[in-house]
Design a protein around this motif. Structure first.
Motif, PDB file in Angstrom:
ATOM      1  N   ASN A 133       5.190  -4.856  13.346  1.00  0.00           N
ATOM      2  CA  ASN A 133       5.760  -3.672  12.699  1.00  0.00           C
ATOM      3  C   ASN A 133       6.309  -3.967  11.295  1.00  0.00           C
ATOM      4  OD1 ASN A 133       6.433  -0.905  12.605  1.00  0.00           O
ATOM      5  ND2 ASN A 133       8.560  -1.385  13.080  1.00  0.00           N
ATOM      6  N   PRO A 134       5.519  -4.622  10.434  1.00  0.00           N
ATOM      7  CA  PRO A 134       6.012  -4.883   9.083  1.00  0.00           C
ATOM      8  C   PRO A 134       5.824  -3.667   8.185  1.00  0.00           C
ATOM      9  CG  PRO A 134       3.793  -5.709   9.278  1.00  0.00           C
ATOM     10  CD  PRO A 134       4.142  -5.118  10.623  1.00  0.00           C
ATOM     11  N   VAL A 135       6.508  -3.669   7.062  1.00  0.00           N
ATOM     12  CA  VAL A 135       6.211  -2.716   5.990  1.00  0.00           C
ATOM     13  C   VAL A 135       5.104  -3.344   5.147  1.00  0.00           C
ATOM     14  CG1 VAL A 135       7.060  -1.589   3.895  1.00  0.00           C
ATOM     15  CG2 VAL A 135       8.529  -1.747   5.907  1.00  0.00           C
ATOM     16  N   ILE A 136       4.037  -2.586   4.908  1.00  0.00           N
ATOM     17  CA  ILE A 136       2.937  -3.068   4.084  1.00  0.00           C
ATOM     18  C   ILE A 136       3.161  -2.588   2.650  1.00  0.00           C
ATOM     19  CG2 ILE A 136       0.440  -3.047   3.713  1.00  0.00           C
ATOM     20  CD1 ILE A 136       1.317  -4.463   6.302  1.00  0.00           C
ATOM     21  N   VAL A 137       3.203  -3.530   1.721  1.00  0.00           N
ATOM     22  CA  VAL A 137       3.473  -3.213   0.313  1.00  0.00           C
ATOM     23  C   VAL A 137       2.221  -3.475  -0.516  1.00  0.00           C
ATOM     24  CG1 VAL A 137       4.947  -3.692  -1.678  1.00  0.00           C
ATOM     25  CG2 VAL A 137       5.874  -3.917   0.634  1.00  0.00           C
ATOM     26  N   SER A 138       1.853  -2.525  -1.368  1.00  0.00           N
ATOM     27  CA  SER A 138       0.721  -2.736  -2.263  1.00  0.00           C
ATOM     28  C   SER A 138       0.889  -1.862  -3.502  1.00  0.00           C
ATOM     29  CB  SER A 138      -0.604  -2.436  -1.546  1.00  0.00           C
ATOM     30  OG  SER A 138      -1.686  -3.011  -2.262  1.00  0.00           O
ATOM     31  N   GLY A 139      -0.157  -1.826  -4.337  1.00  0.00           N
ATOM     32  CA  GLY A 139      -0.016  -1.198  -5.643  1.00  0.00           C
ATOM     33  C   GLY A 139      -0.723   0.119  -5.833  1.00  0.00           C
ATOM     34  N   LEU A 140      -1.234   0.727  -4.768  1.00  0.00           N
ATOM     35  CA  LEU A 140      -1.835   2.059  -4.812  1.00  0.00           C
ATOM     36  C   LEU A 140      -3.089   2.126  -5.683  1.00  0.00           C
ATOM     37  CD1 LEU A 140      -0.678   4.573  -3.303  1.00  0.00           C
ATOM     38  CD2 LEU A 140       0.064   5.422  -5.513  1.00  0.00           C
ATOM     39  N   ALA A 141      -3.615   0.976  -6.083  1.00  0.00           N
ATOM     40  CA  ALA A 141      -4.788   0.953  -6.958  1.00  0.00           C
ATOM     41  C   ALA A 141      -6.070   1.133  -6.148  1.00  0.00           C
ATOM     42  CB  ALA A 141      -4.848  -0.373  -7.719  1.00  0.00           C
ATOM     43  N   TYR A 142      -7.188   1.329  -6.849  1.00  0.00           N
ATOM     44  CA  TYR A 142      -8.492   1.356  -6.202  1.00  0.00           C
ATOM     45  C   TYR A 142      -8.731   0.029  -5.486  1.00  0.00           C
ATOM     46  CZ  TYR A 142      -9.811   5.480  -9.013  1.00  0.00           C
ATOM     47  OH  TYR A 142      -9.881   6.731  -9.581  1.00  0.00           O
ATOM     48  N   GLY A 143      -9.629   0.023  -4.527  1.00  0.00           N
ATOM     49  CA  GLY A 143     -10.034  -1.224  -3.890  1.00  0.00           C
ATOM     50  C   GLY A 143      -9.108  -1.649  -2.769  1.00  0.00           C
ATOM     51  N   ILE A 144      -8.780  -2.936  -2.744  1.00  0.00           N
ATOM     52  CA  ILE A 144      -8.009  -3.526  -1.649  1.00  0.00           C
ATOM     53  C   ILE A 144      -6.671  -2.814  -1.453  1.00  0.00           C
ATOM     54  CG2 ILE A 144      -6.866  -5.616  -0.808  1.00  0.00           C
ATOM     55  CD1 ILE A 144      -9.943  -5.714  -0.672  1.00  0.00           C
ATOM     56  N   ASP A 145      -6.002  -2.464  -2.552  1.00  0.00           N
ATOM     57  CA  ASP A 145      -4.669  -1.851  -2.449  1.00  0.00           C
ATOM     58  C   ASP A 145      -4.696  -0.576  -1.615  1.00  0.00           C
ATOM     59  OD1 ASP A 145      -4.296  -3.833  -4.361  1.00  0.00           O
ATOM     60  OD2 ASP A 145      -2.882  -2.659  -5.537  1.00  0.00           O
ATOM     61  N   ILE A 146      -5.572   0.341  -1.970  1.00  0.00           N
ATOM     62  CA  ILE A 146      -5.596   1.620  -1.258  1.00  0.00           C
ATOM     63  C   ILE A 146      -6.117   1.439   0.168  1.00  0.00           C
ATOM     64  CG2 ILE A 146      -7.904   2.397  -1.965  1.00  0.00           C
ATOM     65  CD1 ILE A 146      -4.649   4.508  -1.739  1.00  0.00           C
ATOM     66  N   PHE A 147      -7.016   0.460   0.381  1.00  0.00           N
ATOM     67  CA  PHE A 147      -7.467   0.173   1.740  1.00  0.00           C
ATOM     68  C   PHE A 147      -6.284  -0.279   2.602  1.00  0.00           C
ATOM     69  CE2 PHE A 147     -11.910  -1.085  -0.040  1.00  0.00           C
ATOM     70  CZ  PHE A 147     -12.266   0.259  -0.107  1.00  0.00           C
ATOM     71  N   ALA A 148      -5.408  -1.092   2.007  1.00  0.00           N
ATOM     72  CA  ALA A 148      -4.233  -1.588   2.743  1.00  0.00           C
ATOM     73  C   ALA A 148      -3.308  -0.431   3.117  1.00  0.00           C
ATOM     74  CB  ALA A 148      -3.486  -2.620   1.905  1.00  0.00           C
ATOM     75  N   HIS A 149      -3.063   0.475   2.153  1.00  0.00           N
ATOM     76  CA  HIS A 149      -2.201   1.629   2.439  1.00  0.00           C
ATOM     77  C   HIS A 149      -2.804   2.506   3.537  1.00  0.00           C
ATOM     78  CE1 HIS A 149       0.572   0.788  -0.767  1.00  0.00           C
ATOM     79  NE2 HIS A 149      -0.326   0.947  -1.725  1.00  0.00           N
ATOM     80  N   ARG A 150      -4.096   2.795   3.421  1.00  0.00           N
ATOM     81  CA  ARG A 150      -4.741   3.675   4.405  1.00  0.00           C
ATOM     82  C   ARG A 150      -4.785   3.032   5.785  1.00  0.00           C
ATOM     83  NH1 ARG A 150      -9.517   5.483   0.190  1.00  0.00           N
ATOM     84  NH2 ARG A 150      -8.326   7.142  -0.853  1.00  0.00           N
ATOM     85  N   ALA A 151      -5.003   1.720   5.815  1.00  0.00           N
ATOM     86  CA  ALA A 151      -5.017   1.019   7.100  1.00  0.00           C
ATOM     87  C   ALA A 151      -3.640   1.068   7.752  1.00  0.00           C
ATOM     88  CB  ALA A 151      -5.460  -0.431   6.908  1.00  0.00           C
ATOM     89  N   ALA A 152      -2.601   0.952   6.924  1.00  0.00           N
ATOM     90  CA  ALA A 152      -1.237   1.016   7.455  1.00  0.00           C
ATOM     91  C   ALA A 152      -0.935   2.408   8.002  1.00  0.00           C
ATOM     92  CB  ALA A 152      -0.240   0.653   6.355  1.00  0.00           C
ATOM     93  N   VAL A 153      -1.341   3.431   7.260  1.00  0.00           N
ATOM     94  CA  VAL A 153      -1.137   4.806   7.729  1.00  0.00           C
ATOM     95  C   VAL A 153      -1.855   5.015   9.065  1.00  0.00           C
ATOM     96  CG1 VAL A 153      -1.683   7.225   7.267  1.00  0.00           C
ATOM     97  CG2 VAL A 153      -0.756   5.796   5.437  1.00  0.00           C
ATOM     98  N   ALA A 154      -3.090   4.533   9.148  1.00  0.00           N
ATOM     99  CA  ALA A 154      -3.881   4.681  10.375  1.00  0.00           C
ATOM    100  C   ALA A 154      -3.236   3.947  11.549  1.00  0.00           C
ATOM    101  CB  ALA A 154      -5.292   4.163  10.146  1.00  0.00           C
ATOM    102  N   ALA A 155      -2.593   2.813  11.246  1.00  0.00           N
ATOM    103  CA  ALA A 155      -1.961   2.014  12.301  1.00  0.00           C
ATOM    104  C   ALA A 155      -0.546   2.481  12.630  1.00  0.00           C
ATOM    105  CB  ALA A 155      -1.932   0.538  11.888  1.00  0.00           C
ATOM    106  N   GLY A 156      -0.061   3.467  11.874  1.00  0.00           N
ATOM    107  CA  GLY A 156       1.295   3.946  12.099  1.00  0.00           C
ATOM    108  C   GLY A 156       2.370   3.034  11.544  1.00  0.00           C
TER     109      GLY A 156
END
Length: 360
Positions: A133-156
């Motif tokens: 249950n960590p907080v996922i931090v990224s930069g909202l940019a195209y590519g890996i960043d937005i994939f990380a955010h979307r994956a976190a949202v999907a995982a709750g």
């Protein structure tokens, strides 16, 4: 908002004056006695005060309208992880619900030209970390960043996007829908005021916040030059853990990760077990509890309020530089010396080499 007053001078002024309000009312003669403060600075500080205060009032109104929190570095919700780094922003604009002082925070960044491999690995990293249950931090940019955010949202999982723009400007704009979902269980964070456009120099500055917030920064895919490697270098300079996912030696987007591993600037990431081992996250999936024995030795009623603030700080950080104690507990340096001396006489605090202090 006053020209020439950046993060360093803000801390310096408050450390010596005691508060932001006191900095505005301190006579010029006393300001000139502060190390590093000269006549030109004092003149600029005096000349621009009225305009800056009007701008600040407008900012407060905008923040209230747009439900943005203004977190000064003395605010209890300001990220304690950032307080440990010298060039951290003094003021953060935060919109969201995630705890910026969450027990576990992981930065995930990478190239904008992410491959299917990069996307798949990013999603796997986030999915594997869900049990922590960590907080996922990224930069909202195209590519890996937005994939990380979307994956976190999907995982709750809560996820925070650190932006190079003002809190009212989502960049890239196509990620607005993702941001709306992030705000339900995460947030957006920036050091830039309302209306600030994402100019190129602001991105490296943004990267230092990502590096500072994470307990570890994972680089999934990266070229030899680019923001991901800048973030890794910054995290390394902060003595933070960095991990890199190895990639195809023929792929340009893997050159950066392979380079970090080869030069020992990053530990290799081949699975979540590598991260657990690096960060000492145990199999019980809980951070080690703080031993209460030492805190039970002290009782607030036995100390003055300022003394108790210092004790609470040192219980958390173990040891601190005198200047850091000053701005963290908001006691001017001129007074702090006598308070610390009083605690030394009481046998509670001890002085260490290099102007550091710790509990006995």
């Amino acid at each position: 908002m006053i020209p020439g007053v950046g993060n360093l001078f803000t801390r310096l002024l408050i450390s010596y004056c005691g508060s932001a309000k006191a900095a505005f009312t301190t006579p010029a003669g006393r300001l000139l006695k502060i190390p590093g403060i000269g006549q030109n600075f004092v003149q600029s500080f005096s000349t621009h005060q009225t305009t800056a205060l009007r701008q600040a009032e407008t900012t407060l109104q905008l923040a209230e309208q747009q439900q943005v929190q203004l977190l000064f570095y003395t605010h209890p919700n300001y990220p304690t992880r950032l307080k440990q780094i010298a060039d951290a922003p003094c003021l953060l604009y935060y919109k969201g619900t995630a705890d910026l002082n969450h027990q576990k925070m992981i930065g995930i960044v990478g190239t904008r030209q992410a491959t299917e491999y990069g996307k798949r690995i990013t999603e796997k990293i986030v999915a594997d970390l869900k049990k922590h249950n960590p907080v996922i931090v990224s930069g909202l940019a195209y590519g890996i960043d937005i994939f990380a955010h979307r994956a976190a949202v999907a995982a709750g999982l809560p996820t925070i996007g650190v932006m190079a723009s003002g809190p009212d400007i989502i960049y890239p704009a196509v990620h607005r829908k993702t941001v709306e979902k992030m705000l339900e269980n995460g947030g957006i964070l920036t050091e830039n005021t309302f209306g600030t456009k994402p100019d190129a120099p602001r991105f490296p500055a943004r990267n230092r916040i990502i590096a500072g917030l994470g307990d570890c920064t994972i680089i999934v895919e990266a070229a030899l030059k680019g923001g991901a490697l800048i973030t890794a270098d910054i995290a390394h300079s902060y003595h933070k853990d960095v991990m890199a996912v190895p990639g195809n030696i023929d792929a340009s987007v893997s050159e950066g990760c392979n380079f970090l591993i080869k030069t020992n600037k990053a530990a290799i990431y081949t699975g979540y077990q590598d991260l657990e081992e690096l960060l000492n996250w145990d199999n019980a999936l809980a951070a080690p509890a703080v031993k209460p024995s030492k805190s039970l030795l002290y009782h607030p009623e036995e100390f003055e309020p300022e003394e108790w603030q210092i004790i609470q700080l040192l219980l958390t950080t173990k040891e601190e530089l005198m200047d850091n104690i000053s701005w963290k507990v908001q006691i001017p340096v001129s007074r702090l010396a006598s308070v610390l001396l009083g605690l030394e006489f009481k046998g509670v605090v001890k002085s260490l080499p290099g102007k550091k202090f710790a509990l006995v």
